[in-house]
Design a protein around this motif. Sequence first.
Motif, PDB file in Angstrom:
ATOM      1  N   THR A  99       0.841  -1.194   0.000  1.00 43.40           N
ATOM      2  CA  THR A  99       0.000   0.000   0.000  1.00 43.40           C
ATOM      3  C   THR A  99       0.881   1.250   0.000  1.00 43.40           C
ATOM      4  N   VAL A 100       0.573   2.175  -0.901  1.00 45.37           N
ATOM      5  CA  VAL A 100       1.278   3.456  -0.936  1.00 45.37           C
ATOM      6  C   VAL A 100       0.354   4.610  -0.563  1.00 45.37           C
ATOM      7  N   SER A 101      -0.957   4.374  -0.628  1.00 45.95           N
ATOM      8  CA  SER A 101      -1.925   5.394  -0.246  1.00 45.95           C
ATOM      9  C   SER A 101      -3.226   4.692   0.083  1.00 45.95           C
ATOM     10  N   PHE A 102      -3.949   5.229   1.069  1.00 46.36           N
ATOM     11  CA  PHE A 102      -5.198   4.607   1.487  1.00 46.36           C
ATOM     12  C   PHE A 102      -6.151   5.677   2.012  1.00 46.36           C
ATOM     13  N   VAL A 103      -7.411   5.616   1.566  1.00 39.96           N
ATOM     14  CA  VAL A 103      -8.483   6.474   2.059  1.00 39.96           C
ATOM     15  C   VAL A 103      -9.717   5.607   2.180  1.00 39.96           C
TER      16      VAL A 103
END
Length: 102
Positions: free
Chosen positions: A94-98
């Motif tokens: 994971t490099v970005s999570f929202v």
Amino acid sequence: MITEHALLPVISGQEEQFEAAFSRARSIIASMPGFAGLTLSRCMERPNMYLLLVSWTRLEDHTEGFRGSPEYQEWRALLHPFYDPFPLVEHFETVSFVGQPL
């Protein structure tokens, strides 16, 4: 956290049997060290295609731990006869999570 991504092409007409076998197999993978969760989703446009997402603590928990275990042989025996062709399995970090986890 590592996400294993596998597109599972199940032989047409065997979807119900595959899902029953997966219900038995999921306890195998869930018992493995480093396992953090999974989702199995069925494609709406192609009902014989499934998406398996498995969360692992480390890549090696899947590639060495699970795949090198006797339990993996049981997993293979339950599920691999349903695939044609054999699934492509890849791993992601994971490099970005929202939002909420899937």
